[in-house]
Design an enzyme around this catalytic site. Structure first.
Site, PDB file in Angstrom:
ATOM      1  CB  THR A 185     -18.554  28.480 -60.970  1.00 50.73           C
ATOM      2  OG1 THR A 185     -17.671  28.141 -62.012  1.00 50.73           O
ATOM      3  CG2 THR A 185     -17.866  29.370 -59.962  1.00 50.73           C
ATOM      4  NE  ARG A 213     -11.677  30.293 -69.397  1.00 51.01           N
ATOM      5  CZ  ARG A 213     -12.643  30.273 -68.486  1.00 51.01           C
ATOM      6  NH1 ARG A 213     -12.510  29.564 -67.395  1.00 51.01           N
ATOM      7  NH2 ARG A 213     -13.742  30.971 -68.671  1.00 51.01           N
ATOM      8  CB  VAL A 214      -7.188  32.218 -65.472  1.00 51.55           C
ATOM      9  CG1 VAL A 214      -7.822  32.771 -64.209  1.00 51.55           C
ATOM     10  CG2 VAL A 214      -5.969  31.362 -65.128  1.00 51.55           C
ATOM     11  N   GLY A 215     -10.518  31.912 -65.819  1.00 48.61           N
ATOM     12  CA  GLY A 215     -11.791  32.624 -66.010  1.00 48.61           C
ATOM     13  C   GLY A 215     -12.015  33.716 -64.986  1.00 48.61           C
ATOM     14  CG  ASP A 216     -16.052  34.399 -63.951  1.00 46.04           C
ATOM     15  OD1 ASP A 216     -15.802  33.296 -64.499  1.00 46.04           O
ATOM     16  OD2 ASP A 216     -17.021  34.572 -63.195  1.00 46.04           O
ATOM     17  CB  THR A 236     -21.839  31.012 -62.055  1.00 54.29           C
ATOM     18  OG1 THR A 236     -21.546  29.763 -62.678  1.00 54.29           O
ATOM     19  CG2 THR A 236     -23.345  31.196 -62.048  1.00 54.29           C
ATOM     20  N   GLY A 237     -20.982  31.223 -65.038  1.00 55.49           N
ATOM     21  CA  GLY A 237     -21.261  31.187 -66.468  1.00 55.49           C
ATOM     22  C   GLY A 237     -20.006  31.508 -67.257  1.00 55.49           C
ATOM     23  N   GLY A 239     -17.042  32.938 -68.177  1.00 57.90           N
ATOM     24  CA  GLY A 239     -16.166  33.826 -67.433  1.00 57.90           C
ATOM     25  C   GLY A 239     -15.654  34.996 -68.245  1.00 57.90           C
TER      26      GLY A 239
HETATM   27  N1  ASP Z   1     -17.337  31.173 -64.576  1.00 61.37           N
HETATM   28  C1  ASP Z   1     -16.586  29.955 -64.702  1.00 61.37           C
HETATM   29  C2  ASP Z   1     -15.414  30.197 -65.625  1.00 61.37           C
HETATM   30  O1  ASP Z   1     -15.571  30.854 -66.628  1.00 61.37           O
HETATM   31  C3  ASP Z   1     -17.363  28.817 -65.244  1.00 61.37           C
HETATM   32  C4  ASP Z   1     -18.655  28.528 -64.559  1.00 61.37           C
HETATM   33  O2  ASP Z   1     -19.257  29.359 -63.885  1.00 61.37           O
HETATM   34  O3  ASP Z   1     -19.069  27.396 -64.714  1.00 61.37           O
HETATM   35  O4  ASP Z   1     -14.360  29.667 -65.376  1.00 61.37           O
END
Ligand code: ASP
Length: 325
Positions: A185, A213-216, A236-237, A239
């Protein structure tokens, strides 16, 4: 209002009301040049093409908001980046669904989630912010709005990502992959020459995530938060972990209380480490910048870095991490 326009307008209006002659020209112009800030663009991961785009724009006087949007668009358009925008990896059912958000220095925000078939979700998020009374649009409604705004539909599943997804279907192991080859991200913060901060975050989310699914990343306060009085943060990471701690909001509030960007990022990561017994199984990473242009970053696993453009120079900066190996 842009600084230059403000100066032009103020001097014109002063002349118009007959005050111009009472002021020495240097008094009119000294203050803005003294206040001018050296612009900075920072982004998660080694996305230097994106920070170069934003940084170059900032150095020619662009606003933080314009620069941050155009900056992250570089990665949205990059087909080789399989975790952002066009060419992003699909969910487990084969849908490419994008999430993005943007924040302006005046505290305004826009966001889209589960957006299909539009290559630049950050620009749709900006339209949500500027053209609607809302902050977030989802799914079909977000797509309808994008089309009304003139965005073109496009198939975002590339041959390569379709092939990789079909290979994945053969095993169907749903494991988050740590650091995914430094392509993840993009979250970006820009400080412009007026000292204003804007931010954006855009992603296709976790590869082969559950449908829906929706992340952060598009959640204001989680993947991105800023307060133009204090500074901003992006994450990032994994979520889910970032959302549970409202990580970016937490970092900005810690900076407001006097912590440096580095200290604030460390404390946010430590909240997750303390609360999630399985923290070794996933990565989270943050980058923060305060109004002085000081930058900090921290993550769980080694391997995260942030890109920076400052004073004409583009760099990749390895982040400190909680785990050394
Ligand atoms: N944070 C993003 C999510 O969880 C993924 C990512 O940072 O690669 O959707």
């Amino acid at each position: 209002m842009k600084r230059r326009k403000f100066i032009e307008r103020s001097s014109l209006s002063l002349a118009g009301i007959g005050l111009g002659s009472q002021l020495i020209p240097s008094q009119l112009f000294a203050m803005p040049s003294q206040n001018r800030v050296n612009p900075i663009a920072v982004a998660t991961w080694n996305f230097q093409n994106a920070t170069k785009m934003a940084g170059t724009m900032l150095e020619s006087g662009a606003s933080a908001l314009d620069a941050v949007e155009k900056g992250v668009m570089v990665e949205e358009a990059n087909l080789k980046n399989t975790t952002v925008g066009d060419g992003g990896a699909p969910d487990r059912d084969g849908n490419v669904t994008l999430d993005a958000c943007i924040m302006s220095p005046d505290g305004n925000a826009g966001s889209v989630v589960y957006l299909k078939e539009i290559a630049h979700p950050v620009s749709v998020a900006r339209k949500v912010m500027e053209e609607t009374p809302h902050v977030m649009l989802a799914g079909e409604g977000a797509l309808q709005f994008a089309i009304q705004q003139g965005f073109k539909r496009k198939i975002l599943l590339t041959e390569d990502s379709e092939k990789a997804w079909k290979e994945w279907l053969e095993h169907k192991e749903y494991q988050p992959i740590i650091n995914i080859e430094n392509h993840d991200t993009i979250g970006m913060l820009c400080l412009d020459e007026n000292g204003d901060i804007a931010g954006a975050c855009t992603t296709s989310g976790l590869s082969y995530k559950m449908n829906g699914r929706v992340g952060d990343s598009p959640i204001i306060g989680a993947g991105l938060f800023l307060d133009n009085e204090v500074g901003g943060a992006v994450g990032t990471g994994m979520g889910e972990a970032i959302m549970k701690s409202v990580g970016s909001f937490l970092i900005v509030e810690l900076m407001r209380q006097g912590k440096s960007p580095q200290e604030a990022c460390e404390e946010a990561v430590m909240r997750t480490v303390k609360k999630a017994p399985n923290y070794k199984d996933f990565q989270i990473a943050y980058v923060a910048m305060n109004k002085k242009g000081e930058i900090g970053s921290y993550c769980i696993h080694k391997g995260f870095s942030y890109a920076k453009f400052y004073n004409g120079e583009s760099t990749n900066n390895p982040s400190k991490s909680y785990l050394e190996k």
